[in-house]
Design a protein around this motif. Structure first.
Motif, PDB file in Angstrom:
ATOM      1  N   LEU A  19       6.268 -10.109  11.280  1.00 29.58           N
ATOM      2  CA  LEU A  19       6.473 -11.089  12.355  1.00 29.58           C
ATOM      3  C   LEU A  19       7.137 -12.356  11.811  1.00 29.58           C
ATOM      4  N   PHE A  20       6.858 -12.679  10.536  1.00 28.64           N
ATOM      5  CA  PHE A  20       7.529 -13.828   9.911  1.00 28.64           C
ATOM      6  C   PHE A  20       9.001 -13.494   9.683  1.00 28.64           C
ATOM      7  N   CYS A  21       9.256 -12.306   9.110  1.00 28.09           N
ATOM      8  CA  CYS A  21      10.638 -11.893   8.839  1.00 28.09           C
ATOM      9  C   CYS A  21      10.628 -10.410   8.479  1.00 28.09           C
ATOM     10  N   PRO A  22      11.305  -9.549   9.255  1.00 24.40           N
ATOM     11  CA  PRO A  22      11.316  -8.117   8.948  1.00 24.40           C
ATOM     12  C   PRO A  22      11.826  -7.818   7.531  1.00 24.40           C
ATOM     13  N   ARG A  23      12.775  -8.635   7.061  1.00 25.01           N
ATOM     14  CA  ARG A  23      13.278  -8.390   5.697  1.00 25.01           C
ATOM     15  C   ARG A  23      12.192  -8.693   4.661  1.00 25.01           C
ATOM     16  N   GLN A  24      11.427  -9.784   4.871  1.00 22.47           N
ATOM     17  CA  GLN A  24      10.349 -10.090   3.930  1.00 22.47           C
ATOM     18  C   GLN A  24       9.371  -8.915   3.877  1.00 22.47           C
ATOM     19  N   CYS A  25       9.031  -8.387   5.056  1.00 21.50           N
ATOM     20  CA  CYS A  25       8.099  -7.256   5.124  1.00 21.50           C
ATOM     21  C   CYS A  25       8.650  -6.060   4.340  1.00 21.50           C
ATOM     22  N   ALA A  26       9.937  -5.763   4.531  1.00 17.84           N
ATOM     23  CA  ALA A  26      10.527  -4.598   3.856  1.00 17.84           C
ATOM     24  C   ALA A  26      10.642  -4.828   2.353  1.00 17.84           C
ATOM     25  N   LEU A  27      10.986  -6.052   1.940  1.00 13.00           N
ATOM     26  CA  LEU A  27      11.082  -6.314   0.487  1.00 13.00           C
ATOM     27  C   LEU A  27       9.714  -6.104  -0.177  1.00 13.00           C
ATOM     28  N   ILE A  28       8.650  -6.525   0.527  1.00 12.19           N
ATOM     29  CA  ILE A  28       7.300  -6.381  -0.054  1.00 12.19           C
ATOM     30  C   ILE A  28       6.816  -4.935   0.031  1.00 12.19           C
ATOM     31  N   ALA A 180      19.239  -6.438   6.403  1.00 10.86           N
ATOM     32  CA  ALA A 180      20.034  -7.468   5.738  1.00 10.86           C
ATOM     33  C   ALA A 180      19.400  -8.843   5.923  1.00 10.86           C
ATOM     34  N   ALA A 181      19.699  -9.729   4.973  1.00 13.87           N
ATOM     35  CA  ALA A 181      19.160 -11.097   5.041  1.00 13.87           C
ATOM     36  C   ALA A 181      19.881 -11.899   6.112  1.00 13.87           C
ATOM     37  N   LYS A 182      19.121 -12.795   6.723  1.00 16.59           N
ATOM     38  CA  LYS A 182      19.713 -13.708   7.689  1.00 16.59           C
ATOM     39  C   LYS A 182      19.137 -15.084   7.358  1.00 16.59           C
ATOM     40  N   GLN A 183      19.981 -15.953   6.860  1.00 18.15           N
ATOM     41  CA  GLN A 183      19.458 -17.249   6.426  1.00 18.15           C
ATOM     42  C   GLN A 183      19.033 -18.087   7.630  1.00 18.15           C
ATOM     43  N   PRO A 185      16.049 -21.489   8.872  1.00 17.54           N
ATOM     44  CA  PRO A 185      15.222 -22.584   8.329  1.00 17.54           C
ATOM     45  C   PRO A 185      13.909 -22.082   7.712  1.00 17.54           C
ATOM     46  N   LYS A 186      13.322 -21.012   8.278  1.00 16.46           N
ATOM     47  CA  LYS A 186      12.030 -20.528   7.754  1.00 16.46           C
ATOM     48  C   LYS A 186      12.145 -20.020   6.314  1.00 16.46           C
ATOM     49  N   CYS A 187      13.364 -19.700   5.858  1.00 21.12           N
ATOM     50  CA  CYS A 187      13.541 -19.203   4.482  1.00 21.12           C
ATOM     51  C   CYS A 187      13.004 -20.215   3.465  1.00 21.12           C
ATOM     52  N   ARG A 188      13.040 -21.503   3.810  1.00 20.31           N
ATOM     53  CA  ARG A 188      12.545 -22.531   2.878  1.00 20.31           C
ATOM     54  C   ARG A 188      11.075 -22.315   2.542  1.00 20.31           C
ATOM     55  N   ASN A 189      10.298 -21.745   3.468  1.00 20.03           N
ATOM     56  CA  ASN A 189       8.861 -21.512   3.232  1.00 20.03           C
ATOM     57  C   ASN A 189       8.566 -20.111   2.712  1.00 20.03           C
ATOM     58  N   CYS A 190       9.592 -19.323   2.486  1.00 19.76           N
ATOM     59  CA  CYS A 190       9.386 -17.920   2.113  1.00 19.76           C
ATOM     60  C   CYS A 190       9.230 -17.797   0.604  1.00 19.76           C
ATOM     61  N   SER A 191       8.140 -17.154   0.172  1.00 21.67           N
ATOM     62  CA  SER A 191       7.900 -17.019  -1.268  1.00 21.67           C
ATOM     63  C   SER A 191       8.934 -16.101  -1.923  1.00 21.67           C
ATOM     64  N   LEU A 192       9.631 -15.290  -1.116  1.00 19.99           N
ATOM     65  CA  LEU A 192      10.615 -14.361  -1.688  1.00 19.99           C
ATOM     66  C   LEU A 192      12.028 -14.933  -1.697  1.00 19.99           C
ATOM     67  N   LEU A 193      12.160 -16.224  -1.379  1.00 17.84           N
ATOM     68  CA  LEU A 193      13.494 -16.824  -1.253  1.00 17.84           C
ATOM     69  C   LEU A 193      14.379 -16.500  -2.456  1.00 17.84           C
ATOM     70  N   HIS A 194      13.821 -16.648  -3.682  1.00 15.06           N
ATOM     71  CA  HIS A 194      14.665 -16.469  -4.872  1.00 15.06           C
ATOM     72  C   HIS A 194      14.918 -15.000  -5.192  1.00 15.06           C
ATOM     73  N   LEU A 195      14.135 -14.105  -4.617  1.00 16.76           N
ATOM     74  CA  LEU A 195      14.402 -12.676  -4.791  1.00 16.76           C
ATOM     75  C   LEU A 195      15.327 -12.174  -3.687  1.00 16.76           C
ATOM     76  N   CYS A 196      15.164 -12.722  -2.500  1.00 18.61           N
ATOM     77  CA  CYS A 196      15.951 -12.286  -1.338  1.00 18.61           C
ATOM     78  C   CYS A 196      17.386 -12.822  -1.393  1.00 18.61           C
ATOM     79  N   MET A 197      17.513 -14.077  -1.816  1.00 21.43           N
ATOM     80  CA  MET A 197      18.813 -14.754  -1.911  1.00 21.43           C
ATOM     81  C   MET A 197      19.615 -14.620  -0.621  1.00 21.43           C
ATOM     82  N   PRO A 198      19.094 -15.127   0.491  1.00 17.13           N
ATOM     83  CA  PRO A 198      19.756 -14.906   1.775  1.00 17.13           C
ATOM     84  C   PRO A 198      21.170 -15.476   1.840  1.00 17.13           C
ATOM     85  N   ALA A 199      21.444 -16.533   1.045  1.00 15.33           N
ATOM     86  CA  ALA A 199      22.793 -17.110   1.088  1.00 15.33           C
ATOM     87  C   ALA A 199      23.793 -16.197   0.412  1.00 15.33           C
TER      88      ALA A 199
HETATM   89  S1  SF4 Z   1      14.311 -15.703   2.345  1.00 15.50           S
HETATM   90 FE1  SF4 Z   1      14.612 -15.697   4.581  1.00 15.50          FE
HETATM   91  S2  SF4 Z   1      15.697 -13.763   5.029  1.00 15.50           S
HETATM   92 FE2  SF4 Z   1      14.844 -13.618   2.974  1.00 15.50          FE
HETATM   93  S3  SF4 Z   1      12.897 -12.584   3.241  1.00 15.50           S
HETATM   94 FE3  SF4 Z   1      12.480 -14.770   3.233  1.00 15.50          FE
HETATM   95  S4  SF4 Z   1      12.534 -15.396   5.392  1.00 15.50           S
HETATM   96 FE4  SF4 Z   1      13.491 -13.370   5.245  1.00 15.50          FE
END
Ligand code: SF4
Length: 225
Positions: A19-28, A180-183, A185-199
């Motif tokens: 619910l936070f982010c389908p990509r975060q769920c799939a990465l985990i 696929a990643a979609k950058q 604002p919530k990405c700032r709070n995502c613990s996987l930001l540096h693994l996901c690299m949405p940019a």
């Molecule tokens: S950084 Fe953004 S796109 Fe990537 S998993 Fe986290 S919330 Fe999703």
């Protein structure tokens, strides 16, 4: 009861990740990635106490409630598993059951506008219903930032969201899909930001593939005249 086998159960936490982010769920849950940030670390510390399995019985005359901490949960029909921080069982003055149990989930922050915490609580309630054969019409969210409980009615809407989210998460797991990643604002709070690299990984669905491609490009560049 017929239903999903142990190896096919989906953790309740996956619903919140989805619910936070389908990509975060799939990465985990598909790629097996995990990383902590300040928010997840604070949540972990907060749950340490309630994650100690066992029973704590408050004096019946004080509160009339038996609390079970870190209660394992399962729902075979939906194929869900997890743990409730606390399940409260109301008791009468004789110590007999006096009403439906209610899950109580501890959260580090403030009450949220979005339903993610309520969906997690509803999933716990639905598990309790199947396990104990009783209706669980309400649960509680305790927010530590404001030291306040929010009573949540486990209504038809929340139940539907749980079922739909389980279906969608299972779809990703069964097809081994990482969206696929979609950058945002919530990405700032995502613990996987540096693994996901949405940019950087907008078109590449898996961070590993992005890293391999980058490495290849860099080796090609170094090797070129
Ligand atoms: S950084 Fe953004 S796109 Fe990537 S998993 Fe986290 S919330 Fe999703």
């Amino acid at each position: 009861m017929a239903g999903y086998a142990d190896e096919d159960l989906i953790p309740i936490s996956a619903l919140q990740h989805y619910l936070f982010c389908p990509r975060q769920c799939a990465l985990i849950h598909v790629d097996g990635l995990w990383a902590e940030n300040r928010l997840t670390s604070e949540g972990k510390v907060l749950h340490e106490r309630s994650d100690t399995p066992g029973h704590r019985t408050r004096a019946v005359e004080d509160h009339g409630v038996r609390c079970v901490r870190a209660m394992p949960l399962v729902h075979r029909r939906l194929g869900l598993t997890g743990r409730a921080d606390v399940v409260e069982f109301p008791l009468d003055s004789e110590g007999c059951p006096a009403g439906p149990p209610r899950p109580v989930e501890h959260k580090r922050g403030n009450p949220k506008r979005l339903d993610h915490d309520r969906v997690q609580l509803a999933a716990q309630a639905i598990c309790l219903e199947e396990m104990l054969g009783v209706e669980v019409p309400k649960g509680e969210l305790f927010y530590h930032a404001v030291r306040r409980r929010e009573t949540v009615t486990i209504d038809a809407h929340l139940r539907k969201v749980v079922e739909r989210t389980v279906d969608e998460v299972r779809g990703y797991l069964e097809t081994n899909t990482v969206p696929a990643a979609k950058q945002e604002p919530k990405c700032r709070n995502c613990s996987l930001l540096h693994l996901c690299m949405p940019a950087a990984t907008g078109l590449s669905r898996r961070p590993g593939q992005y890293l391999i491609r980058s490495l290849r490009i860099s080796l090609d560049t170094e090797g070129s005249p």
